[in-house]
Design a protein around this motif. Structure first.
Motif, PDB file in Angstrom:
ATOM      1  N   ARG A 156      -0.748  -2.002  -4.706  1.00  0.00           N
ATOM      2  CA  ARG A 156      -0.974  -2.320  -3.700  1.00  0.00           C
ATOM      3  C   ARG A 156      -0.873  -3.267  -1.996  1.00  0.00           C
ATOM      4  O   ARG A 156      -1.175  -4.753  -2.331  1.00  0.00           O
ATOM      5  CB  ARG A 156      -2.702  -1.681  -3.244  1.00  0.00           C
ATOM      6  CG  ARG A 156      -2.233  -0.437  -3.940  1.00  0.00           C
ATOM      7  CD  ARG A 156      -4.146   0.742  -3.341  1.00  0.00           C
ATOM      8  NE  ARG A 156      -3.286   1.882  -4.402  1.00  0.00           N
ATOM      9  CZ  ARG A 156      -3.300   2.874  -4.223  1.00  0.00           C
ATOM     10  NH1 ARG A 156      -2.589   3.222  -3.219  1.00  0.00           N
ATOM     11  NH2 ARG A 156      -3.291   3.388  -5.002  1.00  0.00           N
ATOM     12  N   ASP A 157      -0.278  -2.945  -0.892  1.00  0.00           N
ATOM     13  CA  ASP A 157       0.615  -3.794   0.276  1.00  0.00           C
ATOM     14  C   ASP A 157      -1.409  -3.388   0.931  1.00  0.00           C
ATOM     15  O   ASP A 157      -2.166  -2.495   0.652  1.00  0.00           O
ATOM     16  CB  ASP A 157       1.155  -3.654   1.205  1.00  0.00           C
ATOM     17  CG  ASP A 157       1.246  -2.192   1.639  1.00  0.00           C
ATOM     18  OD1 ASP A 157       0.344  -1.140   1.637  1.00  0.00           O
ATOM     19  OD2 ASP A 157       2.666  -2.410   2.653  1.00  0.00           O
ATOM     20  N   ARG A 182       0.212   0.649   0.104  1.00  0.00           N
ATOM     21  CA  ARG A 182       1.052   1.591  -0.421  1.00  0.00           C
ATOM     22  C   ARG A 182       1.401   0.818  -1.625  1.00  0.00           C
ATOM     23  O   ARG A 182       1.285  -0.344  -1.544  1.00  0.00           O
ATOM     24  CB  ARG A 182       2.618   1.137   0.236  1.00  0.00           C
ATOM     25  CG  ARG A 182       2.327   2.320   1.919  1.00  0.00           C
ATOM     26  CD  ARG A 182       3.533   1.746   2.815  1.00  0.00           C
ATOM     27  NE  ARG A 182       3.130   0.237   3.460  1.00  0.00           N
ATOM     28  CZ  ARG A 182       4.032  -0.091   4.003  1.00  0.00           C
ATOM     29  NH1 ARG A 182       4.818   0.036   4.901  1.00  0.00           N
ATOM     30  NH2 ARG A 182       3.800  -1.514   4.628  1.00  0.00           N
ATOM     31  N   MET A 195       3.818  -0.990  -3.408  1.00  0.00           N
ATOM     32  CA  MET A 195       5.527  -1.380  -3.484  1.00  0.00           C
ATOM     33  C   MET A 195       5.213  -2.585  -4.796  1.00  0.00           C
ATOM     34  O   MET A 195       4.622  -3.290  -5.570  1.00  0.00           O
ATOM     35  CB  MET A 195       4.823  -3.243  -2.584  1.00  0.00           C
ATOM     36  CG  MET A 195       4.275  -2.111  -1.628  1.00  0.00           C
ATOM     37  SD  MET A 195       5.772  -1.213  -0.536  1.00  0.00           S
ATOM     38  CE  MET A 195       6.834  -2.373  -0.111  1.00  0.00           C
ATOM     39  N   SER A 232       9.518   0.396  -2.244  1.00  0.00           N
ATOM     40  CA  SER A 232       7.874   0.901  -2.546  1.00  0.00           C
ATOM     41  C   SER A 232       8.223   1.645  -3.571  1.00  0.00           C
ATOM     42  O   SER A 232       9.693   2.288  -3.353  1.00  0.00           O
ATOM     43  CB  SER A 232       7.503   2.081  -1.304  1.00  0.00           C
ATOM     44  OG  SER A 232       8.327   2.375  -0.408  1.00  0.00           O
ATOM     45  N   ASP A 262       7.552   4.495  -3.304  1.00  0.00           N
ATOM     46  CA  ASP A 262       8.593   6.612  -2.628  1.00  0.00           C
ATOM     47  C   ASP A 262       9.459   6.038  -2.544  1.00  0.00           C
ATOM     48  O   ASP A 262      10.520   7.203  -3.116  1.00  0.00           O
ATOM     49  CB  ASP A 262       7.988   6.261  -0.938  1.00  0.00           C
ATOM     50  CG  ASP A 262       5.965   6.054  -1.221  1.00  0.00           C
ATOM     51  OD1 ASP A 262       5.865   4.859  -1.383  1.00  0.00           O
ATOM     52  OD2 ASP A 262       5.967   6.760  -0.125  1.00  0.00           O
ATOM     53  N   TYR A 284       0.076  11.082  -4.842  1.00  0.00           N
ATOM     54  CA  TYR A 284       0.276  10.129  -4.378  1.00  0.00           C
ATOM     55  C   TYR A 284       1.343   9.842  -3.336  1.00  0.00           C
ATOM     56  O   TYR A 284       1.268   9.675  -2.090  1.00  0.00           O
ATOM     57  CB  TYR A 284       0.346   8.548  -5.559  1.00  0.00           C
ATOM     58  CG  TYR A 284       0.601   7.523  -4.307  1.00  0.00           C
ATOM     59  CD1 TYR A 284      -0.136   6.352  -3.552  1.00  0.00           C
ATOM     60  CD2 TYR A 284       2.061   6.582  -4.567  1.00  0.00           C
ATOM     61  CE1 TYR A 284       0.275   5.084  -2.477  1.00  0.00           C
ATOM     62  CE2 TYR A 284       3.017   6.047  -3.128  1.00  0.00           C
ATOM     63  CZ  TYR A 284       1.858   4.980  -2.512  1.00  0.00           C
ATOM     64  OH  TYR A 284       2.255   4.220  -2.275  1.00  0.00           O
ATOM     65  N   GLN A 311       0.903  10.068   1.363  1.00  0.00           N
ATOM     66  CA  GLN A 311       1.495   9.225   1.695  1.00  0.00           C
ATOM     67  C   GLN A 311       2.895   9.850   2.591  1.00  0.00           C
ATOM     68  O   GLN A 311       3.429   9.784   3.964  1.00  0.00           O
ATOM     69  CB  GLN A 311       2.944   8.406   1.081  1.00  0.00           C
ATOM     70  CG  GLN A 311       2.077   7.795   0.134  1.00  0.00           C
ATOM     71  CD  GLN A 311       1.391   5.997   0.388  1.00  0.00           C
ATOM     72  OE1 GLN A 311       0.421   6.142   1.082  1.00  0.00           O
ATOM     73  NE2 GLN A 311       2.630   5.514   2.262  1.00  0.00           N
TER      74      GLN A 311
END
Length: 110
Positions: free
Chosen positions: A15-16, A20, A22, A29, A31, A75, A79
């Motif tokens: 997690r950043d 998010r 990553m 990411s 995503d 998730y 987002q």
């Protein structure tokens, strides 16, 4: 080699500061990788497009996604919802101006 000699690999996601997920050491990411996977791209093609992510990490992320699809989809939906809220706040503060594109293009011509 015995089964005890094989250490499990951790999922290459962290997690950043914004929360998010990553791939460590990259700007890529979860995503982005899942979206490419859903568009039918192969892990090899994704690796070629995002060379900072190793091919092994691409496969590991997809294995995680396939094993935890419900959690990952939740998730991703969260987002998307957060992104939509940010976009709405920005558009409320800075509403789109009619003719802005034409104005900017005209400046290029002058």
């Amino acid at each position: 080699m015995t089964a005890a000699a094989i250490d499990p690999e951790p999922v290459p996601l962290v997690r950043d500061h914004a929360g998010r997920l990553m791939v460590p050491g990259t700007r890529i990411s979860l995503d982005v990788l899942v979206a490419a996977f859903k568009r039918g791209k192969t892990p090899e093609a994704i690796h070629e497009g995002y060379e900072t992510v190793s091919l092994a990490d691409v496969y590991a992320v997809f294995a995680y996604y396939l094993r935890h699809r419900t959690e990952v989809e939740n998730y991703l939906a969260e987002q998307q919802h957060e992104g939509d809220e940010v976009r709405e706040r920005i558009q409320a503060l800075y509403p789109p101006r009619e003719g802005l594109r034409a104005t900017l293009l005209a400046r290029l011509d002058s």
